[in-house]
Scaffold this active site. Structure first.
Site, PDB file in Angstrom:
ATOM      1  CE  LYS A 218      33.969  38.236  22.794  1.00  0.00           C
ATOM      2  NZ  LYS A 218      34.269  36.894  22.264  1.00  0.00           N
TER       3      LYS A 218
ATOM      4  N   GLY B 246      32.655  34.958  39.006  1.00  0.00           N
ATOM      5  CA  GLY B 246      33.563  35.522  38.013  1.00  0.00           C
ATOM      6  C   GLY B 246      34.339  36.728  38.500  1.00  0.00           C
TER       7      GLY B 246
END
Length: 431
Positions: A235, A388
Protein backbone atom coordinates in the site's frame (compact mmCIF):
# COMPACT_ATOMS: atom_id res chain seq x y z
CA UNK A 1 19.84 12.38 17.59
CA UNK A 2 22.34 12.91 20.38
CA UNK A 3 21.03 10.61 23.12
CA UNK A 4 22.87 9.33 26.17
CA UNK A 5 24.12 5.77 25.94
CA UNK A 6 24.92 3.32 28.73
CA UNK A 7 28.54 4.46 28.53
CA UNK A 8 27.53 8.07 29.29
CA UNK A 9 26.03 7.20 32.69
CA UNK A 10 27.54 6.09 35.98
CA UNK A 11 25.79 2.72 36.35
CA UNK A 12 28.19 0.97 38.74
CA UNK A 13 26.14 -1.16 41.17
CA UNK A 14 22.82 0.40 40.10
CA UNK A 15 19.49 -1.38 39.61
CA UNK A 16 18.90 -1.07 35.88
CA UNK A 17 15.66 -1.83 34.04
CA UNK A 18 16.39 -2.81 30.41
CA UNK A 19 13.67 -2.94 27.76
CA UNK A 20 14.74 -5.67 25.33
CA UNK A 21 13.06 -7.10 22.25
CA UNK A 22 12.69 -10.78 23.06
CA UNK A 23 9.72 -11.25 20.71
CA UNK A 24 11.35 -14.37 19.27
CA UNK A 25 9.71 -16.96 16.99
CA UNK A 26 8.74 -20.14 18.84
CA UNK A 27 7.51 -23.38 17.28
CA UNK A 28 6.50 -26.46 19.27
CA UNK A 29 8.11 -25.02 22.39
CA UNK A 30 11.45 -24.31 20.69
CA UNK A 31 12.94 -20.91 19.77
CA UNK A 32 13.55 -21.10 16.00
CA UNK A 33 15.76 -17.99 15.84
CA UNK A 34 17.54 -16.46 18.84
CA UNK A 35 19.01 -13.47 16.95
CA UNK A 36 17.06 -11.01 19.08
CA UNK A 37 18.45 -12.65 22.22
CA UNK A 38 22.06 -12.67 21.04
CA UNK A 39 21.60 -9.09 19.79
CA UNK A 40 20.80 -7.97 23.34
CA UNK A 41 23.86 -9.64 24.90
CA UNK A 42 26.42 -6.80 24.43
CA UNK A 43 24.26 -4.37 26.45
CA UNK A 44 23.44 -7.00 29.09
CA UNK A 45 27.09 -8.05 29.46
CA UNK A 46 28.21 -4.42 29.79
CA UNK A 47 25.77 -3.90 32.68
CA UNK A 48 26.74 -7.18 34.35
CA UNK A 49 30.37 -6.07 34.07
CA UNK A 50 29.44 -2.87 35.93
CA UNK A 51 28.02 -4.99 38.80
CA UNK A 52 24.53 -3.74 38.02
CA UNK A 53 21.45 -5.51 39.28
CA UNK A 54 19.91 -6.08 35.85
CA UNK A 55 16.14 -6.30 35.39
CA UNK A 56 15.11 -7.28 31.85
CA UNK A 57 11.63 -6.81 30.41
CA UNK A 58 10.04 -7.46 27.02
CA UNK A 59 6.83 -8.40 25.28
CA UNK A 60 6.29 -11.58 23.30
CA UNK A 61 3.52 -11.87 20.72
CA UNK A 62 0.04 -10.43 21.12
CA UNK A 63 -1.60 -12.24 24.03
CA UNK A 64 -4.67 -9.99 23.92
CA UNK A 65 -6.95 -12.42 25.81
CA UNK A 66 -4.61 -12.76 28.78
CA UNK A 67 -4.87 -9.94 31.26
CA UNK A 68 -2.95 -9.43 34.48
CA UNK A 69 -1.65 -12.25 36.66
CA UNK A 70 -5.15 -13.71 36.93
CA UNK A 71 -6.49 -15.43 33.85
CA UNK A 72 -9.71 -13.85 32.65
CA UNK A 73 -11.95 -14.52 29.68
CA UNK A 74 -12.52 -11.75 27.17
CA UNK A 75 -15.98 -10.16 26.86
CA UNK A 76 -16.36 -11.84 23.49
CA UNK A 77 -15.68 -15.29 24.98
CA UNK A 78 -18.06 -14.66 27.88
CA UNK A 79 -20.81 -13.55 25.46
CA UNK A 80 -20.30 -16.75 23.44
CA UNK A 81 -20.61 -18.91 26.55
CA UNK A 82 -23.72 -17.02 27.68
CA UNK A 83 -25.44 -18.07 24.45
CA UNK A 84 -25.06 -21.76 25.36
CA UNK A 85 -27.67 -23.78 27.28
CA UNK A 86 -27.19 -23.33 31.03
CA UNK A 87 -26.02 -26.94 31.58
CA UNK A 88 -23.16 -26.47 29.08
CA UNK A 89 -21.81 -23.16 30.40
CA UNK A 90 -19.67 -24.48 33.28
CA UNK A 91 -17.84 -26.95 31.03
CA UNK A 92 -17.37 -24.31 28.31
CA UNK A 93 -15.97 -21.83 30.86
CA UNK A 94 -13.55 -24.45 32.21
CA UNK A 95 -12.42 -25.33 28.66
CA UNK A 96 -11.91 -21.65 27.76
CA UNK A 97 -9.86 -21.06 30.92
CA UNK A 98 -7.76 -24.14 30.18
CA UNK A 99 -7.10 -22.78 26.68
CA UNK A 100 -6.15 -19.39 28.18
CA UNK A 101 -3.67 -21.19 30.46
CA UNK A 102 -2.14 -22.84 27.40
CA UNK A 103 -2.01 -19.49 25.60
CA UNK A 104 -0.31 -17.92 28.61
CA UNK A 105 2.35 -20.62 28.61
CA UNK A 106 2.82 -20.14 24.83
CA UNK A 107 3.52 -16.43 25.33
CA UNK A 108 5.65 -16.79 28.47
CA UNK A 109 9.22 -15.47 28.47
CA UNK A 110 10.40 -18.43 30.57
CA UNK A 111 11.78 -19.99 27.38
CA UNK A 112 13.85 -16.82 26.82
CA UNK A 113 15.21 -16.94 30.39
CA UNK A 114 16.40 -20.50 29.75
CA UNK A 115 18.11 -19.46 26.51
CA UNK A 116 19.76 -16.44 28.20
CA UNK A 117 21.13 -18.75 30.88
CA UNK A 118 22.80 -20.84 28.17
CA UNK A 119 24.69 -17.75 27.03
CA UNK A 120 25.27 -16.15 30.42
CA UNK A 121 26.20 -19.11 32.59
CA UNK A 122 23.09 -19.42 34.72
CA UNK A 123 22.94 -15.91 36.21
CA UNK A 124 19.34 -15.25 35.09
CA UNK A 125 16.32 -15.75 37.35
CA UNK A 126 12.81 -15.70 35.90
CA UNK A 127 9.99 -13.76 37.60
CA UNK A 128 6.55 -15.23 37.01
CA UNK A 129 4.87 -11.83 36.86
CA UNK A 130 5.85 -8.35 35.70
CA UNK A 131 5.33 -6.08 38.71
CA UNK A 132 3.65 -8.46 41.16
CA UNK A 133 4.85 -10.23 44.30
CA UNK A 134 7.20 -12.62 42.51
CA UNK A 135 8.89 -9.84 40.51
CA UNK A 136 9.26 -7.64 43.60
CA UNK A 137 10.68 -10.47 45.70
CA UNK A 138 13.17 -11.56 43.04
CA UNK A 139 14.33 -8.02 42.34
CA UNK A 140 14.73 -7.39 46.09
CA UNK A 141 16.92 -10.51 46.36
CA UNK A 142 18.96 -9.65 43.25
CA UNK A 143 22.73 -9.58 43.74
CA UNK A 144 25.16 -7.30 41.83
CA UNK A 145 26.10 -8.78 38.45
CA UNK A 146 22.97 -10.96 38.36
CA UNK A 147 19.79 -10.73 36.25
CA UNK A 148 16.03 -11.06 36.63
CA UNK A 149 13.84 -11.43 33.52
CA UNK A 150 10.28 -10.27 34.14
CA UNK A 151 7.28 -12.03 32.62
CA UNK A 152 5.74 -10.79 29.33
CA UNK A 153 4.81 -7.11 29.75
CA UNK A 154 1.73 -7.64 27.56
CA UNK A 155 0.15 -9.98 30.09
CA UNK A 156 -1.56 -6.80 31.29
CA UNK A 157 -3.60 -4.36 29.19
CA UNK A 158 -1.85 -1.58 31.13
CA UNK A 159 1.32 -2.08 29.04
CA UNK A 160 -0.08 -1.07 25.66
CA UNK A 161 -2.31 1.58 27.25
CA UNK A 162 0.84 3.19 28.71
CA UNK A 163 -1.00 3.24 32.02
CA UNK A 164 0.63 5.70 34.47
CA UNK A 165 0.15 3.46 37.52
CA UNK A 166 1.60 0.37 35.84
CA UNK A 167 4.47 2.50 34.48
CA UNK A 168 5.26 3.72 38.02
CA UNK A 169 5.16 0.16 39.41
CA UNK A 170 7.56 -1.03 36.73
CA UNK A 171 9.85 1.96 37.25
CA UNK A 172 9.87 1.41 41.03
CA UNK A 173 11.87 -1.80 40.51
CA UNK A 174 14.92 0.13 39.27
CA UNK A 175 17.03 3.30 39.49
CA UNK A 176 17.83 3.69 35.78
CA UNK A 177 16.09 2.75 32.52
CA UNK A 178 17.88 1.51 29.39
CA UNK A 179 15.95 1.06 26.15
CA UNK A 180 17.52 -1.44 23.78
CA UNK A 181 14.40 -2.44 21.82
CA UNK A 182 14.34 -0.43 18.60
CA UNK A 183 11.54 -2.57 17.15
CA UNK A 184 9.08 -1.18 19.72
CA UNK A 185 10.55 2.35 20.03
CA UNK A 186 7.74 3.79 17.87
CA UNK A 187 5.18 2.73 20.49
CA UNK A 188 4.44 4.78 23.59
CA UNK A 189 3.93 1.80 25.91
CA UNK A 190 4.58 1.57 29.65
CA UNK A 191 7.84 -0.36 29.20
CA UNK A 192 9.14 1.78 26.32
CA UNK A 193 8.26 5.31 27.45
CA UNK A 194 5.95 5.27 30.48
CA UNK A 195 8.71 4.25 32.91
CA UNK A 196 10.38 7.57 32.05
CA UNK A 197 7.32 9.79 31.46
CA UNK A 198 5.40 8.62 34.54
CA UNK A 199 8.03 6.67 36.49
CA UNK A 200 10.66 9.40 36.30
CA UNK A 201 13.64 7.11 35.68
CA UNK A 202 16.79 8.62 34.15
CA UNK A 203 17.14 6.93 30.76
CA UNK A 204 19.74 6.01 28.13
CA UNK A 205 19.95 3.74 25.12
CA UNK A 206 21.70 0.39 24.87
CA UNK A 207 24.05 -0.65 22.09
CA UNK A 208 21.30 -1.80 19.70
CA UNK A 209 19.41 1.49 19.69
CA UNK A 210 22.70 3.41 19.62
CA UNK A 211 23.59 1.50 16.43
CA UNK A 212 20.20 2.25 14.83
CA UNK A 213 20.41 5.96 15.62
CA UNK A 214 23.98 6.20 14.33
CA UNK A 215 23.71 4.17 11.11
CA UNK A 216 20.21 5.20 10.01
CA UNK A 217 20.66 8.76 11.24
CA UNK A 218 23.91 9.22 9.29
CA UNK A 219 22.37 7.69 6.15
CA UNK A 220 19.50 10.16 6.25
CA UNK A 221 21.33 13.28 7.44
CA UNK A 222 24.59 13.03 5.47
CA UNK A 223 24.35 10.13 3.01
CA UNK A 224 27.19 9.14 0.73
CA UNK A 225 25.84 9.75 -2.78
CA UNK A 226 24.24 8.58 -4.95
CA UNK A 227 21.62 7.78 -2.31
CA UNK A 228 19.04 5.25 -3.56
CA UNK A 229 15.85 4.33 -1.68
CA UNK A 230 13.92 1.17 -2.57
CA UNK A 231 10.32 0.90 -1.40
CA UNK A 232 7.94 -2.02 -1.82
CA UNK A 233 4.94 -3.53 -0.11
CA UNK A 234 1.24 -3.47 -0.84
CA UNK A 235 0.00 0.00 0.00
CA UNK A 236 0.98 3.57 -0.81
CA UNK A 237 -0.86 4.65 2.36
CA UNK A 238 1.66 2.73 4.51
CA UNK A 239 4.56 4.65 2.99
CA UNK A 240 3.28 8.10 1.94
CA UNK A 241 5.26 9.83 4.68
CA UNK A 242 8.41 7.83 3.92
CA UNK A 243 8.28 8.49 0.16
CA UNK A 244 7.57 12.16 0.80
CA UNK A 245 10.53 12.43 3.20
CA UNK A 246 12.92 10.50 0.92
CA UNK A 247 12.04 12.71 -2.06
CA UNK A 248 13.76 15.50 -0.10
CA UNK A 249 16.88 13.41 0.52
CA UNK A 250 17.44 10.68 -2.10
CA UNK A 251 18.84 10.83 -5.62
CA UNK A 252 16.59 8.01 -6.79
CA UNK A 253 13.51 6.25 -5.37
CA UNK A 254 12.62 2.82 -6.79
CA UNK A 255 9.02 1.75 -6.24
CA UNK A 256 7.89 -1.89 -6.51
CA UNK A 257 5.34 -4.14 -4.87
CA UNK A 258 1.59 -3.68 -4.86
CA UNK A 259 1.77 0.07 -4.33
CA UNK A 260 3.22 0.56 -7.83
CA UNK A 261 -0.25 -0.11 -9.29
CA UNK A 262 -1.71 2.93 -7.52
CA UNK A 263 0.95 5.01 -9.29
CA UNK A 264 0.11 3.35 -12.63
CA UNK A 265 -3.61 4.04 -12.27
CA UNK A 266 -2.80 7.64 -11.29
CA UNK A 267 -1.11 7.91 -14.71
CA UNK A 268 -4.26 6.66 -16.43
CA UNK A 269 -2.97 3.13 -17.15
CA UNK A 270 -5.10 -0.02 -16.98
CA UNK A 271 -4.07 -2.22 -14.06
CA UNK A 272 -6.45 -5.16 -14.49
CA UNK A 273 -7.42 -6.56 -11.08
CA UNK A 274 -4.19 -5.43 -9.39
CA UNK A 275 -4.32 -4.03 -5.88
CA UNK A 276 -4.98 -0.28 -5.90
CA UNK A 277 -5.88 2.44 -3.40
CA UNK A 278 -8.24 4.60 -5.43
CA UNK A 279 -8.44 7.16 -2.63
CA UNK A 280 -4.66 7.70 -2.91
CA UNK A 281 -4.48 8.47 -6.66
CA UNK A 282 -4.11 12.21 -6.03
CA UNK A 283 -1.38 11.53 -3.48
CA UNK A 284 0.48 9.37 -6.02
CA UNK A 285 0.26 12.19 -8.57
CA UNK A 286 1.56 14.70 -6.00
CA UNK A 287 4.51 12.44 -5.18
CA UNK A 288 5.40 12.04 -8.86
CA UNK A 289 5.18 15.81 -9.27
CA UNK A 290 7.40 16.36 -6.22
CA UNK A 291 10.00 13.95 -7.62
CA UNK A 292 10.10 15.95 -10.88
CA UNK A 293 10.35 19.25 -9.02
CA UNK A 294 13.18 17.94 -6.78
CA UNK A 295 14.98 16.34 -9.71
CA UNK A 296 14.77 12.91 -8.04
CA UNK A 297 14.49 9.84 -10.27
CA UNK A 298 11.25 8.07 -9.30
CA UNK A 299 11.44 4.70 -11.04
CA UNK A 300 8.36 2.52 -11.45
CA UNK A 301 8.26 -0.98 -13.00
CA UNK A 302 8.35 -1.10 -16.82
CA UNK A 303 7.16 -4.72 -16.86
CA UNK A 304 5.31 -6.98 -14.44
CA UNK A 305 4.83 -10.63 -13.61
CA UNK A 306 1.04 -11.03 -13.62
CA UNK A 307 -1.33 -13.79 -12.52
CA UNK A 308 -4.92 -14.75 -13.35
CA UNK A 309 -5.73 -15.08 -9.63
CA UNK A 310 -4.18 -14.38 -6.25
CA UNK A 311 -2.75 -17.83 -5.58
CA UNK A 312 0.61 -19.59 -5.49
CA UNK A 313 -0.49 -21.90 -8.33
CA UNK A 314 -1.96 -19.18 -10.58
CA UNK A 315 -1.24 -18.99 -14.31
CA UNK A 316 1.68 -16.59 -14.79
CA UNK A 317 3.03 -14.38 -17.59
CA UNK A 318 5.15 -11.26 -17.99
CA UNK A 319 3.72 -8.13 -19.63
CA UNK A 320 4.81 -4.52 -20.20
CA UNK A 321 3.30 -2.06 -17.72
CA UNK A 322 1.20 -0.37 -20.42
CA UNK A 323 -0.27 -3.71 -21.62
CA UNK A 324 -1.86 -5.18 -18.48
CA UNK A 325 -4.40 -7.82 -19.63
CA UNK A 326 -7.98 -7.53 -18.40
CA UNK A 327 -8.74 -9.80 -15.44
CA UNK A 328 -5.06 -10.28 -14.50
CA UNK A 329 -3.20 -8.82 -11.51
CA UNK A 330 0.35 -7.64 -10.95
CA UNK A 331 2.29 -9.88 -8.55
CA UNK A 332 5.97 -8.95 -9.03
CA UNK A 333 8.31 -6.69 -10.98
CA UNK A 334 9.34 -8.15 -14.34
CA UNK A 335 12.83 -9.07 -15.66
CA UNK A 336 13.42 -5.76 -17.48
CA UNK A 337 12.53 -3.80 -14.33
CA UNK A 338 14.88 -6.00 -12.31
CA UNK A 339 17.71 -5.09 -14.70
CA UNK A 340 16.92 -1.37 -14.53
CA UNK A 341 16.59 -1.36 -10.73
CA UNK A 342 19.83 -3.38 -10.36
CA UNK A 343 21.71 -0.89 -12.56
CA UNK A 344 20.63 2.06 -10.38
CA UNK A 345 21.36 0.13 -7.15
CA UNK A 346 24.85 -0.88 -8.28
CA UNK A 347 25.73 2.76 -8.92
CA UNK A 348 24.70 3.76 -5.37
CA UNK A 349 26.91 4.64 -2.41
CA UNK A 350 24.01 4.50 0.10
CA UNK A 351 20.95 2.22 -0.20
CA UNK A 352 17.90 2.08 2.06
CA UNK A 353 15.38 -0.70 1.34
CA UNK A 354 11.99 -1.35 2.90
CA UNK A 355 9.38 -3.71 1.47
CA UNK A 356 9.32 -6.63 -1.02
CA UNK A 357 8.96 -6.16 -4.79
CA UNK A 358 6.12 -8.67 -5.08
CA UNK A 359 4.29 -11.48 -3.31
CA UNK A 360 7.68 -12.87 -2.36
CA UNK A 361 6.40 -15.64 -0.07
CA UNK A 362 5.32 -17.51 -3.25
CA UNK A 363 8.12 -18.83 -5.47
CA UNK A 364 6.68 -17.63 -8.81
CA UNK A 365 6.56 -14.05 -7.51
CA UNK A 366 9.80 -13.86 -5.50
CA UNK A 367 12.14 -13.14 -8.43
CA UNK A 368 11.96 -9.34 -8.12
CA UNK A 369 12.77 -9.35 -4.41
CA UNK A 370 15.64 -11.82 -4.99
CA UNK A 371 17.06 -9.65 -7.80
CA UNK A 372 16.95 -6.50 -5.66
CA UNK A 373 18.53 -8.28 -2.68
CA UNK A 374 21.32 -9.57 -4.93
CA UNK A 375 21.93 -6.12 -6.43
CA UNK A 376 22.10 -4.49 -2.99
CA UNK A 377 24.46 -7.21 -1.72
CA UNK A 378 26.77 -6.71 -4.73
CA UNK A 379 26.62 -2.90 -4.75
CA UNK A 380 29.33 -2.30 -2.16
CA UNK A 381 27.16 0.57 -0.90
CA UNK A 382 26.27 1.36 2.70
CA UNK A 383 23.12 -0.76 2.78
CA UNK A 384 20.34 -0.47 5.34
CA UNK A 385 17.47 -2.92 5.28
CA UNK A 386 14.51 -1.49 7.14
CA UNK A 387 13.02 -4.49 8.89
CA UNK A 388 9.88 -6.44 8.00
CA UNK A 389 9.54 -8.57 4.86
CA UNK A 390 12.62 -7.16 3.12
CA UNK A 391 14.80 -8.04 6.14
CA UNK A 392 13.30 -11.55 6.24
CA UNK A 393 13.95 -11.97 2.49
CA UNK A 394 17.59 -10.86 2.80
CA UNK A 395 18.21 -13.28 5.68
CA UNK A 396 16.42 -16.16 3.93
CA UNK A 397 18.48 -15.65 0.76
CA UNK A 398 21.73 -15.68 2.74
CA UNK A 399 22.65 -12.05 1.96
CA UNK A 400 22.50 -10.87 5.59
CA UNK A 401 26.27 -10.72 6.09
CA UNK A 402 26.66 -8.60 2.93
CA UNK A 403 24.42 -5.81 4.24
CA UNK A 404 25.76 -2.97 6.39
CA UNK A 405 22.77 -3.07 8.71
CA UNK A 406 19.52 -4.99 8.98
CA UNK A 407 17.13 -3.17 11.27
CA UNK A 408 15.07 -5.34 13.64
CA UNK A 409 12.05 -3.04 13.56
CA UNK A 410 9.82 -2.69 10.49
CA UNK A 411 7.35 -0.14 11.85
CA UNK A 412 9.99 1.74 13.83
CA UNK A 413 12.29 1.86 10.79
CA UNK A 414 9.53 3.33 8.63
CA UNK A 415 8.75 6.04 11.16
CA UNK A 416 12.47 6.79 11.57
CA UNK A 417 12.87 7.09 7.79
CA UNK A 418 9.86 9.38 7.74
CA UNK A 419 11.55 11.62 10.29
CA UNK A 420 8.90 11.08 12.97
CA UNK A 421 9.70 11.22 16.67
CA UNK A 422 9.85 7.73 18.21
CA UNK A 423 8.49 7.82 21.81
CA UNK A 424 10.91 5.12 23.02
CA UNK A 425 13.86 7.22 21.85
CA UNK A 426 12.46 10.71 22.49
CA UNK A 427 12.16 9.91 26.22
CA UNK A 428 15.89 9.14 26.54
CA UNK A 429 18.15 11.80 27.99
CA UNK A 430 20.09 14.05 25.64
CA UNK A 431 23.87 14.15 25.97
Amino acid sequence: MNKKTIEDMNLEGKKVLVRCDFNVPVKDGVITSDKRITGALPTIKYLVGKNCKVILCSHMGKPHNIFDAELKLSKKEIAKIDELPEEERAAATAAALEKAKGDKKKFSLKIVADKLNEYLGGIVTFAEDTVGEDAQAKVAALEPGKIVLLENTRFTKAEEKNDPEFSKQLASLAEVFVNDAFGTAHRAHASTAGVVTYGGLPAACGYLIQKEITIMGDALEAPQRPFVAILGGAKVSDKIGVINSLLDKADAVLVGGGMAYTFFKAQGLDIGTSICEDEKLDVARELMEKAKKNNVRLLLPVDNVVADKFAADAAVKTVPTEAMPEGWMGMDIGPETRKQFAEVIRSAKTVVWNGPMGVSEWEHFAGGTVAVAKAVAESGAISIIGGGDSAAAVEKLGFGDKMTHISPGGGASLEFLEGLELPGIACLQDK
